[in-house]
Write a protein that holds these residues in place. Sequence first.
Motif, mmCIF file in Angstrom:
data_model
loop_
_atom_site.group_PDB
_atom_site.id
_atom_site.type_symbol
_atom_site.label_atom_id
_atom_site.label_comp_id
_atom_site.label_asym_id
_atom_site.label_seq_id
_atom_site.Cartn_x
_atom_site.Cartn_y
_atom_site.Cartn_z
ATOM 1 N N PRO A 100 16.871 13.020 17.036
ATOM 2 C CA PRO A 100 15.975 12.565 18.106
ATOM 3 C C PRO A 100 15.473 11.153 17.803
ATOM 4 O O PRO A 100 15.167 10.818 16.669
ATOM 5 C CB PRO A 100 14.849 13.590 18.079
ATOM 6 C CG PRO A 100 14.916 14.220 16.746
ATOM 7 C CD PRO A 100 16.335 14.122 16.290
ATOM 8 N N VAL A 101 15.443 10.380 18.784
ATOM 9 C CA VAL A 101 14.996 8.992 18.639
ATOM 10 C C VAL A 101 13.501 8.938 18.937
ATOM 11 O O VAL A 101 13.032 9.529 19.905
ATOM 12 C CB VAL A 101 15.767 8.085 19.620
ATOM 13 C CG1 VAL A 101 15.292 6.647 19.518
ATOM 14 C CG2 VAL A 101 17.245 8.184 19.360
ATOM 15 N N ASP A 102 12.743 8.282 18.043
ATOM 16 C CA ASP A 102 11.307 8.141 18.264
ATOM 17 C C ASP A 102 11.071 7.162 19.410
ATOM 18 O O ASP A 102 11.401 5.987 19.320
ATOM 19 C CB ASP A 102 10.610 7.628 16.997
ATOM 20 C CG ASP A 102 10.635 8.662 15.885
ATOM 21 O OD1 ASP A 102 10.724 9.865 16.218
ATOM 22 O OD2 ASP A 102 10.570 8.278 14.708
ATOM 23 N N THR A 103 10.514 7.701 20.454
ATOM 24 C CA THR A 103 10.206 6.848 21.602
ATOM 25 C C THR A 103 8.695 6.858 21.798
ATOM 26 O O THR A 103 8.041 7.883 21.594
ATOM 27 C CB THR A 103 10.892 7.358 22.877
ATOM 28 O OG1 THR A 103 10.488 8.699 23.109
ATOM 29 C CG2 THR A 103 12.395 7.291 22.724
ATOM 30 N N PRO A 104 8.147 5.756 22.154
ATOM 31 C CA PRO A 104 6.695 5.730 22.382
ATOM 32 C C PRO A 104 6.354 6.586 23.596
ATOM 33 O O PRO A 104 7.154 6.710 24.533
ATOM 34 C CB PRO A 104 6.392 4.252 22.619
ATOM 35 C CG PRO A 104 7.685 3.648 23.029
ATOM 36 C CD PRO A 104 8.749 4.473 22.376
ATOM 37 N N PRO A 105 5.162 7.221 23.564
ATOM 38 C CA PRO A 105 4.785 8.052 24.718
ATOM 39 C C PRO A 105 4.649 7.184 25.966
ATOM 40 O O PRO A 105 4.223 6.042 25.906
ATOM 41 C CB PRO A 105 3.447 8.663 24.297
ATOM 42 C CG PRO A 105 2.936 7.757 23.233
ATOM 43 C CD PRO A 105 4.133 7.167 22.550
ATOM 44 N N VAL A 106 5.034 7.791 27.040
ATOM 45 C CA VAL A 106 4.998 7.071 28.310
ATOM 46 C C VAL A 106 3.638 7.293 28.943
ATOM 47 O O VAL A 106 3.152 8.424 29.034
ATOM 48 C CB VAL A 106 6.121 7.586 29.232
ATOM 49 C CG1 VAL A 106 6.059 6.905 30.580
ATOM 50 C CG2 VAL A 106 7.464 7.372 28.576
ATOM 51 N N ASP A 107 2.976 6.231 29.318
ATOM 52 C CA ASP A 107 1.664 6.312 29.969
ATOM 53 C C ASP A 107 1.879 6.661 31.428
ATOM 54 O O ASP A 107 2.483 5.911 32.181
ATOM 55 C CB ASP A 107 0.941 4.975 29.824
ATOM 56 C CG ASP A 107 -0.496 5.066 30.333
ATOM 57 O OD1 ASP A 107 -1.024 6.193 30.441
ATOM 58 O OD2 ASP A 107 -1.076 3.984 30.592
ATOM 59 N N THR A 108 1.387 7.847 31.813
ATOM 60 C CA THR A 108 1.585 8.299 33.187
ATOM 61 C C THR A 108 0.352 8.079 34.044
ATOM 62 O O THR A 108 0.356 8.437 35.211
ATOM 63 C CB THR A 108 1.944 9.793 33.200
ATOM 64 O OG1 THR A 108 0.912 10.518 32.548
ATOM 65 C CG2 THR A 108 3.289 10.028 32.524
ATOM 66 N N SER A 109 -0.717 7.502 33.460
ATOM 67 C CA SER A 109 -1.923 7.268 34.265
ATOM 68 C C SER A 109 -1.659 6.139 35.256
ATOM 69 O O SER A 109 -0.846 5.257 34.998
ATOM 70 C CB SER A 109 -3.103 6.919 33.357
ATOM 71 O OG SER A 109 -2.837 5.717 32.679
ATOM 72 N N PRO A 110 -2.364 6.190 36.386
ATOM 73 C CA PRO A 110 -2.118 5.124 37.376
ATOM 74 C C PRO A 110 -2.560 3.771 36.821
ATOM 75 O O PRO A 110 -3.542 3.665 36.090
ATOM 76 C CB PRO A 110 -2.961 5.549 38.582
ATOM 77 C CG PRO A 110 -3.937 6.538 38.076
ATOM 78 C CD PRO A 110 -3.365 7.151 36.837
ATOM 79 N N ALA A 111 -1.829 2.766 37.140
ATOM 80 C CA ALA A 111 -2.110 1.418 36.660
ATOM 81 C C ALA A 111 -3.352 0.879 37.359
ATOM 82 O O ALA A 111 -3.569 1.151 38.540
ATOM 83 C CB ALA A 111 -0.922 0.507 36.934
ATOM 84 N N PRO A 112 -4.218 0.149 36.603
ATOM 85 C CA PRO A 112 -5.402 -0.428 37.259
ATOM 86 C C PRO A 112 -4.960 -1.491 38.269
ATOM 87 O O PRO A 112 -3.937 -2.131 38.107
ATOM 88 C CB PRO A 112 -6.190 -1.041 36.103
ATOM 89 C CG PRO A 112 -5.183 -1.264 35.024
ATOM 90 C CD PRO A 112 -4.150 -0.199 35.190
#
Length: 135
Positions: A100-112
């Motif tokens: 498995p490749v370490d991938t940064p968590p994806v931010d799913t919060s709405p963008a300001p």
Amino acid sequence: MFDIGAGELLVILIVAVVVIGPKDLPLAMRTAGRWIGKMRRISAHFRSGIDAMVREAELEEMEKKWKAQNEEIMRRSAALTEAEAGAPVMTGPPPVETTPVDTPPVDTSPAPEAPPAATPPAQPPLPLSKGSGDV
């Protein structure tokens, strides 16, 4: 090929001497030899092409037969090994393990919301200079 005997060849030679003449007979024989040589070369080329196609077809057929025999042998060997060991035996190539490749968590919060872009102030028109190419 044509099954011509010595007597028949002698008759052809006499007719050729009478019809063509002894003077032009060497030239006619040379021309006939060239044509026969061309026909032999074309025939040999055609024959070699057909032989190559037959060899390729036989080779493909043998490869199919060898592949089927190899699969049958591998199936029998796996069945015997499975019967002796009592566990299923893997046949075929080993599976490729992927790390498995370490991938940064994806931010799913709405963008300001971005602030509204500032519009540049309107610039006053530049005065036209006299004699600058106006015709």
